[in-house]
Design an enzyme around this catalytic site. Structure first.
Site, PDB file in Angstrom:
ATOM      1  NE  ARG A  34      -3.294  -2.105   3.182  1.00  0.00           N
ATOM      2  CZ  ARG A  34      -3.641  -2.383   4.443  1.00  0.00           C
ATOM      3  NH1 ARG A  34      -3.284  -1.546   5.425  1.00  0.00           N
ATOM      4  NH2 ARG A  34      -4.318  -3.471   4.729  1.00  0.00           N
ATOM      5  CG  HIS A  68      -0.227  -3.796   4.461  1.00  0.00           C
ATOM      6  ND1 HIS A  68      -0.490  -4.859   3.629  1.00  0.00           N
ATOM      7  CD2 HIS A  68      -0.830  -4.088   5.637  1.00  0.00           C
ATOM      8  CE1 HIS A  68      -1.233  -5.750   4.266  1.00  0.00           C
ATOM      9  NE2 HIS A  68      -1.444  -5.307   5.496  1.00  0.00           N
ATOM     10  CG  HIS A  74      -0.672  -8.347   9.033  1.00  0.00           C
ATOM     11  ND1 HIS A  74      -0.666  -7.400   8.029  1.00  0.00           N
ATOM     12  CD2 HIS A  74       0.517  -8.198   9.695  1.00  0.00           C
ATOM     13  CE1 HIS A  74       0.466  -6.713   8.080  1.00  0.00           C
ATOM     14  NE2 HIS A  74       1.198  -7.176   9.072  1.00  0.00           N
TER      15      HIS A  74
END
Length: 244
Positions: A170, A186, A228
């Protein structure tokens, strides 16, 4: 014949030919792979970029809590990871990377170096450039590749069951849009949120033995609907509902 089948067959033929001619199974190989080709046997004491390339592909074959370094040095830990990789795929487990080991890796990777069952698109649903995160775009993409190879190992260890990724790299903008932590892995490209089946707890437990240093799952705030995994310099596991 499909490209992957052709490559796999060629790899097998070359290894068998070497055996017929009396060439050691750990001799160098001239096989040309679309992604990367190893041109020498690697074992403890070897060093170089070819060792690093090998480490990327076997880093998911470690013991619980262990993380393999991508340092280009073929030490005892790399040898142990190679041995586990070899055993997992039915090869002689001697910890030496030669033609049989490389042939299996060639069969497992695509031309862009991603493992057979994962792609860059799965690890980046944010943008096409890998930019805007906490590290340069090239680093984020490389981090994602390392994560994919760990996931490939985990997938195989679980019986070759599909693993679904809901979120990977991200940018800061993408991370903010989904309410991600300002320190999220991320942003570095090395994180993946896993959903679907196997169960979240199965994924969380299994990931402990595949080189992930950050594991968050059911029972941890905001993680009851996924598991995660990431590579965090400061290891942290928390999935209380799963006993982690």
């Amino acid at each position: 014949m499909p490209r992957r089948a052709t490559r796999t067959l060629l790899s097998f033929v070359m290894v068998m030919a070497g055996m017929v001619l009396g060439v050691s199974a750990t001799a160098g190989t001239a096989y040309a792979d679309d992604c990367y080709t190893w041109n020498r046997t690697l074992s403890q004491g070897s060093s170089g970029s070819d060792v690093t390339q090998l480490q990327i592909r076997v880093a998911g074959w470690v013991t619980s809590g262990e993380r393999l370094s991508y340092d280009g040095q073929y030490g005892a830990r790399t040898a142990a990871a190679v041995k586990k990789f070899q055993s997992a795929y039915g090869l002689p487990a001697d910890g030496v990377a030669g033609p049989q080991t490389f042939s299996k890796i060639y069969a497992l990777q695509d031309a862009d170096c991603t493992p057979l069952h994962f792609s860059y698109a799965e690890l980046n649903k944010c943008n096409s450039t890998w930019s805007g995160g906490a590290v340069p775009a090239a680093t984020a993409k490389t981090n994602a590749l390392k994560t994919m190879w760990k996931l490939e190992a985990m997938r195989h260890a679980l019986g070759d069951v599909p693993i679904t990724i809901s979120s990977g790299f991200r940018s800061y903008a993408c991370n903010s849009a989904v309410g991600g932590s300002s320190t999220s892995r991320h942003l570095y490209g090395d994180a993946a949120d896993l959903v679907g089946s196997p169960s979240f707890c199965t994924l969380a437990r299994q990931s402990r033995t595949h080189g992930f240093s950050e594991i968050l799952g059911p029972g941890y705030p905001g993680h009851n609907d996924h598991t995660h995994v990431a590579f965090d310099p400061s290891p942290y596991w928390s999935a209380p509902s799963c006993g982690i």
